[in-house]
Structure formats: C-alpha cells, structure tokens
Scaffold this active site. Sequence first.
Site, short mmCIF file in Angstrom:
data_model
loop_
_atom_site.label_atom_id
_atom_site.label_comp_id
_atom_site.label_asym_id
_atom_site.label_seq_id
_atom_site.Cartn_x
_atom_site.Cartn_y
_atom_site.Cartn_z
CG ASP A 198 -2.18 0.70 1.00
OD1 ASP A 198 -2.15 1.81 0.73
OD2 ASP A 198 -3.40 0.13 1.00
CG HIS A 209 -14.44 0.21 -6.28
ND1 HIS A 209 -15.44 0.79 -5.41
CD2 HIS A 209 -13.27 0.46 -5.33
CE1 HIS A 209 -14.97 1.01 -4.04
NE2 HIS A 209 -13.87 0.94 -4.15
CG ASP A 248 2.21 5.03 -7.36
OD1 ASP A 248 1.17 4.44 -7.76
OD2 ASP A 248 2.59 5.97 -7.99
CG PHE A 249 -1.71 0.36 -6.96
CD1 PHE A 249 -2.18 1.36 -7.62
CD2 PHE A 249 -2.45 -0.08 -5.70
CE1 PHE A 249 -3.26 1.85 -7.10
CE2 PHE A 249 -3.52 0.53 -5.32
CZ PHE A 249 -4.12 1.44 -6.06
#
Length: 326
Positions: free
Chosen positions: A191, A236, A217-218
Amino acid sequence: MMQLITGYWLSQAVGAAAHLGIADALAAGPRTSEELGQTIGVQPQAVFRLLRLLTSLGVFRQDEHDSFALNPLGETLLSETPGSVRDFAITETAPGHWLPWGRLSDSVRTGKPMARETLGAELFDWYAQNPEEAGFFTAAMGNLSALAAGELVRVYDFTNVEKVIDVGGAHGILLGAVLKANPNASGIIFDLPHVIGTAENVIDPAVRDRYELVSGDFFESVPPGADLHILKQIVHDWDEERASLLLRNCHDALRPGGTLLLIEMIVPGDNRPDLAQAMDLNMLVILGGRERTEEEYRSILAASGFRLERVIATHSPFSVIEALRV
Ligand SMILES: C[S@@+](CC[C@H](N)C(=O)[O-])C[C@H]1O[C@@H](n2cnc3c(N)ncnc32)[C@H](O)[C@@H]1O
C-alpha cells in the site's frame, strides 16, 4: 421524496454518534444526556436531541425519560465489536467524502471527481496529509473487509496458494484471513507509505511472521513473486485508464498462470436495488472511479491480459471475481 431529500441529515446524525463515541459510552449500560455530557464532553440538550432522533430510528432506546441505551443496531457503532461499522460511519460523513459529495452535481456535469476542487488534492494525497482522517478511512476499509474476509475464505479454496499479495491491502484484514485459512502460505501487504507506516501488528499477531509490509505505488509497479493477487475495492477506485494500468502492473508481477482475485460489488444487470449503484456515485465523486457490471469486469480484465474465470457471490455486498493471467 422528503425522506430522499433529507437522507443526509440521518447520515450525519449516525456519523456524529459514531464520531462522539456515544455507543462506547453506553456499552456499560444506560446513561442520561447529563451523564453523557460529563463523560464524553457533549452539550446535554444537544445530545438529547441527537439521541431522540436516533432512538426514533431504532439505533438506541430510551428506557426512562432521558436515559438512553444501545439497541442491536447501535451496537454496530461500538469500536471494538465484530461487525463494527463505526469507522465507516465516521469516514462517510467526514470531510474527505462529505465535501466532494456536496459537489455531486458538478461531478455529473463534468464526469470528474470533486476531491481536488473541495479538498485541494486528490483523495489519497489528501489522506496522506491528514493522518487522523486517514486513520479512520483505513479502519473503515477494515470494517468492510471484516465483512468480506470470512466469506472470502468460505467460498474460495486457498489450499494450494503459496504467496499472496494484498494489493492496496490497507491494514491487511483480508490477507490475515487468507493466511489463517492456509498455514503454509505467506504474504505481502502492499500500500502507500502513509498506510504501511501505520500497519505494524494490525492483523493477527499469530500470522505476523508470515507477511511482509511493502510500500509503493501500484501505478508504477507491484512487487513480484506472488502466485495470487487480491485486490479488494481497488479497481473500483479508478477510471478505465488507471484501472487498466494497475491491472497491467499486476500482470507483469504475477507468475504465468497466476490468479487474480478482485473483491468488488457488481452492478446488477437488471438494476435491482443494491449497494453498488450508490457506491458507484461515491466512486465518481471522490475518485473518478466506478462500480462495474460483470461484463465490464470481463472486458477490462481481458484488455489487461487476464481471463475472467468465474464470479462467486457471497453473503456480503461483495463478489469474488476470479481471473487467470493469460
Ligand atoms: C478503497 S481502499 C481499499 C483497501 C483494502 N483493499 C480494503 O478493501 O480494505 C484503497 C486502498 O488503495 C490504496 N492506494 C491508493 N492508491 C494507491 C497507489 N497508488 N499505490 C498503492 N496503494 C494505493 C489506499 O491507500 C487504500 O488503502
């Protein structure tokens, strides 16, 4: 129509009761508004009026004149109780969500989120700058994940999984449930730095030696090496472009043949009443994201190198969407 128009008065009344810790103050037994004034620092007449409204809605009950007690509905606002939604009630009525919602009509006009306009920054950057509210938000995600975790391990077999990464895993409630379900598995909670910085020992200490905390950071990359990725309420949050980018980063990090599990609400094809349609607007106004139908998930997964295998309904608002890395 009057109920629809004034619905936010009730949201804020529940949010205020949650924020003020009224349920916790009533945990030991009934209290008068004068006693609440002394214990939690509220104005007695004002808290009486708040509790009178919430009593009329079944959250509390009034035993004698001006003596209030918890009802089962009110018990969900206790801080430490299975099924607690206290942090969720606080989060949904606090500035990070509340201020963008005040500009919903502008979101509908433009198709854009209103965080930057109302908070001065995109939502997750704003949380990084506001640790107290970020703490409630992360705990609120934990409230929802606790509802989903038991169902996830009930409907999905994790027996053969070796390494799991909870992408955008917050404080790892889901990962904790998966590690407990499979004593041979290890995991990573991944995360943002401000979330990982407060994650130590939040999931069951019994599994602490089997997971790592990794910040990053994805949208840049996802740590490699896992054979299963879990993303609960991550896709989402984002529009098609951002969601595809993070799914492609999962694809790059995942072993060939690896599994991706999305835990999401699914917008019903027949538009029957569901939490998903309202959550969809929540995503629009705070982040520019969206809830999706099963077909929309199939298509965004295919565009990112995954094949949707099956959708498993649960006894929670969430479904488990299983996809395989092509
Ligand atoms: C809606 S919350 C879901 C949290 C968790 N999966 C759950 O359901 O309890 C989204 C999570 O994504 C994290 N996040 C947002 N942007 C991120 C990024 N660029 N890289 C990594 N994590 C990010 C947030 O900090 C937050 O914990």
